[in-house]
Design an enzyme around this catalytic site. Structure first.
Site, PDB file in Angstrom:
ATOM      1  CD  GLN A 146      -6.722  -0.860   7.952  1.00  0.00           C
ATOM      2  OE1 GLN A 146      -7.674  -1.877   7.958  1.00  0.00           O
ATOM      3  NE2 GLN A 146      -5.516  -0.985   8.309  1.00  0.00           N
ATOM      4  CB  SER A 170      -2.009  -3.658   1.304  1.00  0.00           C
ATOM      5  OG  SER A 170      -0.695  -4.584   1.829  1.00  0.00           O
ATOM      6  N   GLY A 190       0.768  -1.358   0.036  1.00  0.00           N
ATOM      7  CA  GLY A 190       0.086  -0.014   0.169  1.00  0.00           C
ATOM      8  C   GLY A 190       0.844   1.156   0.100  1.00  0.00           C
ATOM      9  CB  THR A 230      11.841  -9.570 -11.089  1.00  0.00           C
ATOM     10  OG1 THR A 230      13.135  -9.276 -11.712  1.00  0.00           O
ATOM     11  CG2 THR A 230      11.054 -10.548 -11.519  1.00  0.00           C
ATOM     12  CG  HIS A 278       0.333  -6.888   5.159  1.00  0.00           C
ATOM     13  ND1 HIS A 278       0.495  -6.223   6.490  1.00  0.00           N
ATOM     14  CD2 HIS A 278       0.685  -5.713   4.457  1.00  0.00           C
ATOM     15  CE1 HIS A 278       0.559  -4.950   6.614  1.00  0.00           C
ATOM     16  NE2 HIS A 278       0.554  -4.660   5.374  1.00  0.00           N
ATOM     17  CB  CYS A 301       3.233   3.060   8.971  1.00  0.00           C
ATOM     18  SG  CYS A 301       2.933   1.601   8.208  1.00  0.00           S
TER      19      CYS A 301
END
Length: 376
Positions: A175, A195, A69, A233, A197, A322
């Site tokens: 979220q 994202s 994200g 990659t 995870h 974060c």
């Protein structure tokens, strides 16, 4: 240890893990290689892109895979600023945006930024946003669901205002992805990020969508992957695992909402004995993700409450992972207008697949005991 920090990250789903291993061993080729092994990897990559685009209700041509994200936010904002709808150097953003958004805005040169606070319900005032628009405004940035308190911003209303004023609109969907049906909302914005995870997929993978009608310029010139959107990659196994996790969680959105609402109610009720000290930050039911609870307890620092809960076998947090380690309080506390002491009292509880009603009640009872001992 009972986990109550699903808004920070989630465990990898077993089926998604199997997909990851299979793709890593059987589809290991570089998706940009021209031989058949690379072609198989490319086919899997494009199948994933199509599947995720269908889940999100967007054109697959605008969907790009990233490392998560934060990178998605950065690259999407840079892409929109490379192709504004009109000339200008003014940006409007929510005060409580994720740290990755603030990181992008802090590095921009020559732009002025207006930050919008939350009202008492944790929502952005749409009228205040409209008043902040000037002829110079080229971009609006508003997170769909706040990661600390779970409030759902009025994306449709904001998108309508941005269209009227020829302004790009970026929204952080990290979220809300997998927790809210995004098919109606996703096509309305200029760009969004998501994202893996947060939805029981792997860490280090995510994506960004840019409206294909926008002729953006690559931030990193000369990149050959993802149509030049980013270098490096492509992580096909992680993308495949994230797609498997997304398919699974999207099938359960309605029943998860119902279950989390029940757990939320049970947790809040369990705090009844200390209710005079508890301050909840939430919106009405239709503007609130039930799985995220942001609160503070008067007189008790969040860090201390988190450590005490940890001692008793419960993992909660003091806000976005974060933000932890920084000296400044979580941005949401500033957006809510809390003073420094109140901001230090903030904690977050978030539910997930493994959360049980009895665990929620036990957490609440433990917090009540901690507060009573502290207050006595």
């Amino acid at each position: 240890m009972i986990y109550f920090d699903f808004a920070a990250t989630t465990p990898l789903d077993a089926e998604a893990a199997e997909v990851f291993v299979q793709a890593s061993t059987e589809y290991f080729g570089n998706s940009s290689s021209l031989h058949d092994i690379g072609g198989q990897s490319q086919d899997l990559l494009e199948n994933c892109r199509e599947e995720l685009a269908n889940l999100l209700g967007v054109n697959k041509k605008g969907l790009y895979f990233t490392s998560g994200g934060s990178e998605g936010n950065f690259l999407a904002i840079e892409a929109l600023l490379s192709a504004p709808k009109k000339t200008g150097k003014h940006i409007i953003a929510g005060m409580a945006e994720h740290s990755s958004i603030h990181g992008v805005l802090n590095r921009l040169e020559g732009y002025s930024v207006t930050f919008l606070p939350f009202d008492s319900s944790g929502l952005i005032d749409v009228e205040e946003l409209e008043r902040a628009i000037s002829p110079e405004t080229v971009l609006v940035i508003v997170q769909h669901v706040n990661s600390e308190i779970g409030t759902i911003q009025p994306i449709e209303d904001i998108a309508h205002i941005c269209r009227e004023h020829a302004i790009h609109f970026h929204s952080d969907f990290v979220q809300s992805f997998g927790k809210i049906d995004l098919k109606r909302i996703a096509p309305l914005v200029s760009s969004f990020s998501f994202s893996g995870h947060k939805i029981y997929g792997p860490k280090g993978v995510g994506g960004a969508y840019i409206d294909p009608a926008i002729s953006w310029r690559a931030f990193f010139p000369g990149g050959s992957h993802e149509k030049g959107f980013r270098p490096g990659t492509v992580n096909v196994p992680a993308i495949a695992a994230m797609t498997a996790a997304a398919q699974k969680i999207n099938n359960d959105i309605a029943q998860n909402q119902e279950r989390f609402l029940s757990l939320r109610t049970a947790f809040i009720e369990s705090l009844e004995p200390i209710k005079e000290f508890v301050h909840l930050y939430q919106a009405d039911a239709e503007s609130q993700l039930p799985s995220i609870i942001g609160l503070r307890i008067s007189g008790i620092e969040g860090q201390w409450m988190m450590l005490e809960c940890n001692r008793f076998g419960f993992a909660i947090s003091t806000g976005s992972a974060c933000q932890i380690g920084m000296q400044s309080p979580a941005k949401v506390t500033q957006a809510l207008g809390l003073n420094i002491q109140e901001a230090k009292e903030f904690i977050r509880i978030s539910f997930g697949n493994s959360t049980r009603r009895e665990d929620v009640i036990r957490l609440g009872e433990t917090m009540v005991d901690i507060v009573k001992k502290f207050k006595n």
